[in-house]
Design a protein around this motif. Structure first.
Motif, PDB file in Angstrom:
ATOM      1  N   TRP A   1     -27.528 -79.805  37.792  1.00  0.00           N
ATOM      2  CA  TRP A   1     -28.019 -78.997  38.873  1.00  0.00           C
ATOM      3  C   TRP A   1     -27.031 -77.996  39.469  1.00  0.00           C
ATOM      4  CZ3 TRP A   1     -32.952 -78.188  40.670  1.00  0.00           C
ATOM      5  CH2 TRP A   1     -32.907 -78.018  41.517  1.00  0.00           C
ATOM      6  N   PHE A   2     -27.226 -76.939  39.653  1.00  0.00           N
ATOM      7  CA  PHE A   2     -26.309 -76.016  40.603  1.00  0.00           C
ATOM      8  C   PHE A   2     -24.881 -76.140  39.689  1.00  0.00           C
ATOM      9  CE2 PHE A   2     -27.840 -74.016  44.343  1.00  0.00           C
ATOM     10  CZ  PHE A   2     -29.227 -74.238  43.961  1.00  0.00           C
ATOM     11  N   VAL A   3     -24.907 -76.023  38.291  1.00  0.00           N
ATOM     12  CA  VAL A   3     -23.715 -76.124  37.344  1.00  0.00           C
ATOM     13  C   VAL A   3     -22.855 -77.533  37.471  1.00  0.00           C
ATOM     14  CG1 VAL A   3     -21.771 -74.656  36.399  1.00  0.00           C
ATOM     15  CG2 VAL A   3     -23.679 -73.550  37.511  1.00  0.00           C
ATOM     16  N   SER A   4     -22.478 -77.737  39.044  1.00  0.00           N
ATOM     17  CA  SER A   4     -21.399 -78.698  38.462  1.00  0.00           C
ATOM     18  C   SER A   4     -22.034 -80.165  39.496  1.00  0.00           C
ATOM     19  CB  SER A   4     -20.176 -78.256  39.430  1.00  0.00           C
ATOM     20  OG  SER A   4     -20.500 -77.520  40.443  1.00  0.00           O
ATOM     21  N   ASP A   5     -23.216 -80.096  39.927  1.00  0.00           N
ATOM     22  CA  ASP A   5     -23.498 -81.461  40.574  1.00  0.00           C
ATOM     23  C   ASP A   5     -23.565 -82.590  39.832  1.00  0.00           C
ATOM     24  OD1 ASP A   5     -23.749 -79.473  42.731  1.00  0.00           O
ATOM     25  OD2 ASP A   5     -25.767 -80.301  43.362  1.00  0.00           O
ATOM     26  N   VAL A   6     -23.316 -83.813  40.351  1.00  0.00           N
ATOM     27  CA  VAL A   6     -23.102 -84.963  39.869  1.00  0.00           C
ATOM     28  C   VAL A   6     -24.454 -85.542  39.248  1.00  0.00           C
ATOM     29  CG1 VAL A   6     -22.147 -87.535  40.215  1.00  0.00           C
ATOM     30  CG2 VAL A   6     -21.015 -85.334  41.255  1.00  0.00           C
TER      31      VAL A   6
ATOM     32  N   GLY B   1     -21.319 -80.666  50.866  1.00  0.00           N
ATOM     33  CA  GLY B   1     -21.203 -79.509  50.335  1.00  0.00           C
ATOM     34  C   GLY B   1     -22.264 -78.636  50.862  1.00  0.00           C
ATOM     35  N   ASP B   2     -22.265 -77.463  50.290  1.00  0.00           N
ATOM     36  CA  ASP B   2     -22.888 -76.358  50.973  1.00  0.00           C
ATOM     37  C   ASP B   2     -24.484 -76.454  50.766  1.00  0.00           C
ATOM     38  OD1 ASP B   2     -22.309 -73.534  52.038  1.00  0.00           O
ATOM     39  OD2 ASP B   2     -23.690 -73.104  50.598  1.00  0.00           O
ATOM     40  N   LEU B   3     -24.727 -76.726  49.523  1.00  0.00           N
ATOM     41  CA  LEU B   3     -26.464 -76.891  49.248  1.00  0.00           C
ATOM     42  C   LEU B   3     -27.171 -77.757  50.155  1.00  0.00           C
ATOM     43  CD1 LEU B   3     -28.968 -75.841  47.707  1.00  0.00           C
ATOM     44  CD2 LEU B   3     -28.480 -77.398  45.812  1.00  0.00           C
TER      45      LEU B   3
ATOM     46  N   CYS C   1     -14.234 -76.867  45.073  1.00  0.00           N
ATOM     47  CA  CYS C   1     -14.176 -76.783  43.596  1.00  0.00           C
ATOM     48  C   CYS C   1     -15.828 -76.668  43.084  1.00  0.00           C
ATOM     49  CB  CYS C   1     -13.619 -77.809  43.179  1.00  0.00           C
ATOM     50  SG  CYS C   1     -11.898 -78.136  43.788  1.00  0.00           S
ATOM     51  N   ASP C   2     -16.635 -75.972  43.529  1.00  0.00           N
ATOM     52  CA  ASP C   2     -17.782 -76.161  42.679  1.00  0.00           C
ATOM     53  C   ASP C   2     -17.756 -74.957  41.946  1.00  0.00           C
ATOM     54  OD1 ASP C   2     -20.479 -74.101  43.304  1.00  0.00           O
ATOM     55  OD2 ASP C   2     -19.337 -74.107  45.136  1.00  0.00           O
ATOM     56  N   LEU C   3     -18.859 -74.876  40.697  1.00  0.00           N
ATOM     57  CA  LEU C   3     -18.964 -73.912  39.782  1.00  0.00           C
ATOM     58  C   LEU C   3     -20.202 -73.173  39.959  1.00  0.00           C
ATOM     59  CD1 LEU C   3     -17.935 -76.271  36.648  1.00  0.00           C
ATOM     60  CD2 LEU C   3     -16.459 -74.651  37.810  1.00  0.00           C
ATOM     61  N   SER C   4     -20.899 -73.311  40.990  1.00  0.00           N
ATOM     62  CA  SER C   4     -22.009 -72.341  41.150  1.00  0.00           C
ATOM     63  C   SER C   4     -21.629 -71.122  41.857  1.00  0.00           C
ATOM     64  CB  SER C   4     -22.874 -73.116  41.907  1.00  0.00           C
ATOM     65  OG  SER C   4     -23.946 -72.046  42.673  1.00  0.00           O
ATOM     66  N   ILE C   5     -20.661 -71.331  42.619  1.00  0.00           N
ATOM     67  CA  ILE C   5     -20.180 -70.187  43.549  1.00  0.00           C
ATOM     68  C   ILE C   5     -19.514 -69.051  42.432  1.00  0.00           C
ATOM     69  CG2 ILE C   5     -18.099 -71.111  44.334  1.00  0.00           C
ATOM     70  CD1 ILE C   5     -20.337 -68.948  46.856  1.00  0.00           C
TER      71      ILE C   5
ATOM     72  N   ASP D   1     -27.078 -61.072  40.709  1.00  0.00           N
ATOM     73  CA  ASP D   1     -25.861 -61.110  39.973  1.00  0.00           C
ATOM     74  C   ASP D   1     -25.393 -62.554  39.315  1.00  0.00           C
ATOM     75  OD1 ASP D   1     -25.800 -58.382  40.589  1.00  0.00           O
ATOM     76  OD2 ASP D   1     -24.211 -58.815  42.215  1.00  0.00           O
ATOM     77  N   ARG D   2     -25.430 -63.432  40.178  1.00  0.00           N
ATOM     78  CA  ARG D   2     -25.038 -64.676  39.678  1.00  0.00           C
ATOM     79  C   ARG D   2     -25.733 -65.603  39.031  1.00  0.00           C
ATOM     80  NH1 ARG D   2     -23.023 -68.767  43.734  1.00  0.00           N
ATOM     81  NH2 ARG D   2     -23.710 -67.245  45.570  1.00  0.00           N
ATOM     82  N   LEU D   3     -27.130 -65.554  39.330  1.00  0.00           N
ATOM     83  CA  LEU D   3     -28.037 -66.427  38.438  1.00  0.00           C
ATOM     84  C   LEU D   3     -28.125 -65.972  37.080  1.00  0.00           C
ATOM     85  CD1 LEU D   3     -30.780 -67.577  41.030  1.00  0.00           C
ATOM     86  CD2 LEU D   3     -28.430 -68.533  40.711  1.00  0.00           C
TER      87      LEU D   3
ATOM     88  N   LYS E   1     -20.321 -71.691  51.838  1.00  0.00           N
ATOM     89  CA  LYS E   1     -20.490 -70.759  50.823  1.00  0.00           C
ATOM     90  C   LYS E   1     -21.929 -70.253  50.708  1.00  0.00           C
ATOM     91  CE  LYS E   1     -19.028 -74.372  48.509  1.00  0.00           C
ATOM     92  NZ  LYS E   1     -18.804 -75.276  47.329  1.00  0.00           N
ATOM     93  N   ALA E   2     -22.379 -70.015  52.105  1.00  0.00           N
ATOM     94  CA  ALA E   2     -23.667 -69.253  52.252  1.00  0.00           C
ATOM     95  C   ALA E   2     -23.853 -68.876  53.544  1.00  0.00           C
ATOM     96  CB  ALA E   2     -24.737 -70.401  51.764  1.00  0.00           C
ATOM     97  N   ASN E   3     -24.567 -67.899  53.984  1.00  0.00           N
ATOM     98  CA  ASN E   3     -24.808 -67.100  55.180  1.00  0.00           C
ATOM     99  C   ASN E   3     -25.362 -67.937  56.213  1.00  0.00           C
ATOM    100  OD1 ASN E   3     -23.206 -64.549  55.507  1.00  0.00           O
ATOM    101  ND2 ASN E   3     -24.665 -63.746  54.021  1.00  0.00           N
TER     102      ASN E   3
HETATM  103  O1  F6P Z   1     -25.224 -70.478  44.671  1.00  0.00           O
HETATM  104  C1  F6P Z   1     -25.241 -70.293  46.108  1.00  0.00           C
HETATM  105  C2  F6P Z   1     -25.056 -71.720  46.705  1.00  0.00           C
HETATM  106  O2  F6P Z   1     -26.364 -72.550  47.040  1.00  0.00           O
HETATM  107  C3  F6P Z   1     -24.322 -71.482  47.485  1.00  0.00           C
HETATM  108  O3  F6P Z   1     -24.694 -71.996  48.740  1.00  0.00           O
HETATM  109  C4  F6P Z   1     -23.083 -72.233  47.140  1.00  0.00           C
HETATM  110  O4  F6P Z   1     -22.105 -71.507  46.585  1.00  0.00           O
HETATM  111  C5  F6P Z   1     -23.264 -73.141  45.709  1.00  0.00           C
HETATM  112  O5  F6P Z   1     -24.346 -72.752  45.557  1.00  0.00           O
HETATM  113  C6  F6P Z   1     -23.328 -74.549  45.954  1.00  0.00           C
HETATM  114  O6  F6P Z   1     -22.272 -75.131  46.703  1.00  0.00           O
HETATM  115  P1  F6P Z   1     -22.165 -76.801  46.695  1.00  0.00           P
HETATM  116  O7  F6P Z   1     -21.689 -77.182  45.376  1.00  0.00           O
HETATM  117  O8  F6P Z   1     -21.066 -76.963  47.690  1.00  0.00           O
HETATM  118  O9  F6P Z   1     -23.325 -77.232  47.077  1.00  0.00           O
END
Ligand code: F6P
Ligand code: MG
Length: 455
Positions: free
Chosen positions: A298-303, A377-379, A203-207, A33-35, A415-417
């Motif tokens: 990267w992952f939408v919002s990474d710096v 962050g989560d990643l 505040c990340d834009l990937s989730i 769904d998300r990608l 933000k991940a299991n």
């Molecule tokens: O899209 C999944 C994901 O990797 C999640 O783990 C998290 O929601 C997001 O992308 C990245 O999160 P962050 O910006 O905190 O690394």
């Protein structure tokens, strides 16, 4: 990977990594769904910028726009129909490493089925999608430098303006009184700003699949209410790592250590990291801060390097006394080399961090020079822990499987299991109270680990 490192990682047997093939898992739903939603938004962004490309590059720009959209539509179709993962052919610095990594995945899967979008480890396939977006852009000059996520990042910065102003005003308030602060007060401020940086990671834009996700409330005022959502809080150990890094200098004064921040998202989160870094330097807790960011969108919002510089310039140019003063201070830190920005292709590879010493020894050696590394962050958490389905009570140190270039701390909203280092019963209670506790971004951890260094 070096033989030595494979050996170190194999000393720490692990569970399997989160896999997309598990139907209806968070990993599966992300890819299903998300990608595709993110890819559709990317295609739309490129299309909306058609006139800009025409103004900059004439008809060549328009042709590049069409070709890029063709590449990305094909990519989207490959994803949706579970096609095999393709090798990269853009001849960039990291292309061979990506293609070798694909071979590694194929060996792990066996020869019967090709590695495909829904038959892959989640961490790998998600990183691969962002790398393919980069390939589509790169192979289509003259728009090869276009950052498809730039608009979302810029918008998220402006939407957090009030929160940024209140944070900068707070920072300048105690910067003016720094000399009057006792050690205890200094420590209290440190804890506050560490928590602000922690919650900035919401505040990340990937989730949100690229949807608006900015900070509205005053960050300092929210801390008290958020405290009970921090599941593990090792911030006292982080404080000790900072204070014990202070060494007596030749002039009799103490010299603080070097702090490295492995950045995550632009927008409000980056501002919280810069405010924390400002505090560390002005309070004499760090002599130098090195920021590590991404070399591609990267992952939408990474710096990226551009986001880093842009954020400092915007802060400096703000029509608000304390915000602008903060920006002036940050720019002079950069000019004087007290702050520096670094990127390395390893940060945009799918590797777990226990592979770093073998696969990116130069980066590992750089990090060894730090007295403290903050991983935002989560990643980063997923890569630190190998994105494995660990039991929640497995200690954080063990989940790192030998990775420890320097004392390190993960500041992460969940933000991940995946979650390690919990107390007995804590995970079970959370499962009952709030089944989405690991993926909602409502909870957070501050987890510290220190390597046993040879003296
Ligand atoms: O899209 C999944 C994901 O990797 C999640 O783990 C998290 O929601 C997001 O992308 C990245 O999160 P962050 O910006 O905190 O690394
Ligand atoms: Mg991110």
């Amino acid at each position: 990977m070096s033989v030595l490192l494979s050996f170190v990682c194999s000393l720490h047997p692990t569970n399997s990594s989160q896999d997309v093939s598990v139907i209806l898992s968070f990993a599966y739903l992300t890819v299903r769904d998300r990608l595709p939603t993110i890819l559709t938004r990317v295609i739309d962004t490129i299309h909306r910028n058609k006139n800009k490309f025409f103004e900059e590059f004439g008809e060549e720009g328009v042709q590049a726009e069409k070709r890029t959209i063709g590449f990305l539509s094909k990519l989207r179709n490959e994803l949706l129909t579970d096609k095999p993962v393709l090798v990269l052919c853009d001849g960039l610095e990291d292309t061979d490493s990506w293609n070798q990594y694909l071979q590694r995945q194929q060996r792990l899967l066996g020869e019967r089925d090709p590695v495909s979008w829904f038959k892959s480890p989640w961490l790998y396939i998600e990183c691969y999608m962002y790398r393919r977006i980069q390939e589509a852009i790169w192979l289509n000059p003259p728009i090869s430098d276009f950052d498809v996520f730039n608009e979302s990042k810029t918008q998220s910065f402006f939407e957090s303006q009030q929160a940024v102003i209140s944070l900068c005003t707070y920072l300048q308030g105690f910067n003016r009184n720094m000399d009057d602060l006792s050690e205890t007060q200094l420590m209290e401020q440190f804890h506050k700003l560490l928590q602000v940086s922690l919650w900035g990671n919401r505040c990340d834009l990937s989730i949100s699949a690229g949807m608006e996700n900015s900070q509205k409330a005053s960050p300092i005022d929210s801390l008290c209410d958020l405290k009970s959502f921090i599941l593990v809080d090792d911030s006292n150990m982080v404080w000790s790592a900072l204070t014990s890094a202070q060494r007596p200098g030749e002039d009799g004064k103490t010299t603080p250590g070097r702090v490295d921040i492995v950045l995550d998202n632009a927008g409000f989160e980056l501002v919280t990291d810069l405010v924390l870094a400002n505090f560390l330097v002005s309070a004499g807790l760090a002599r130098e801060v090195r920021f590590h960011g991404k070399s591609i969108p990267w992952f939408v919002s990474d710096v990226t390097s551009h986001d880093f510089q842009w954020t400092i310039r915007q802060t400096l140019a703000a029509n608000h006394k304390w915000m602008s003063k903060s920006g002036v201070q940050w720019q002079s830190y950069v000019r004087e080399g007290v702050w520096s920005y670094h990127d390395h292709p390893f940060w945009t590879m799918p590797h777990e961090y226990c592979d770093m010493a073998g696969d990116a020894p130069d980066l590992y050696a750089t990090l060894q020079g730090a007295d403290l590394i903050l991983f935002k962050g989560d990643l980063n958490y997923r890569k630190l822990t190998g994105d494995r389905e660990w039991d929640h009570m497995v200690p954080f140190d063990r989940a790192l499987r030998g990775f420890g270039p320097a004392p390190l701390c993960s500041l992460r909203t969940l933000k991940a299991n995946i979650q390690v280092g919990l107390q007995p019963g804590q995970g079970e209670n959370l499962n009952t109270q709030d089944p989405s506790w690991m993926t909602s971004g409502k909870y957070a951890v501050v987890q510290f680990s220190s390597p046993h260094r040879e003296q």
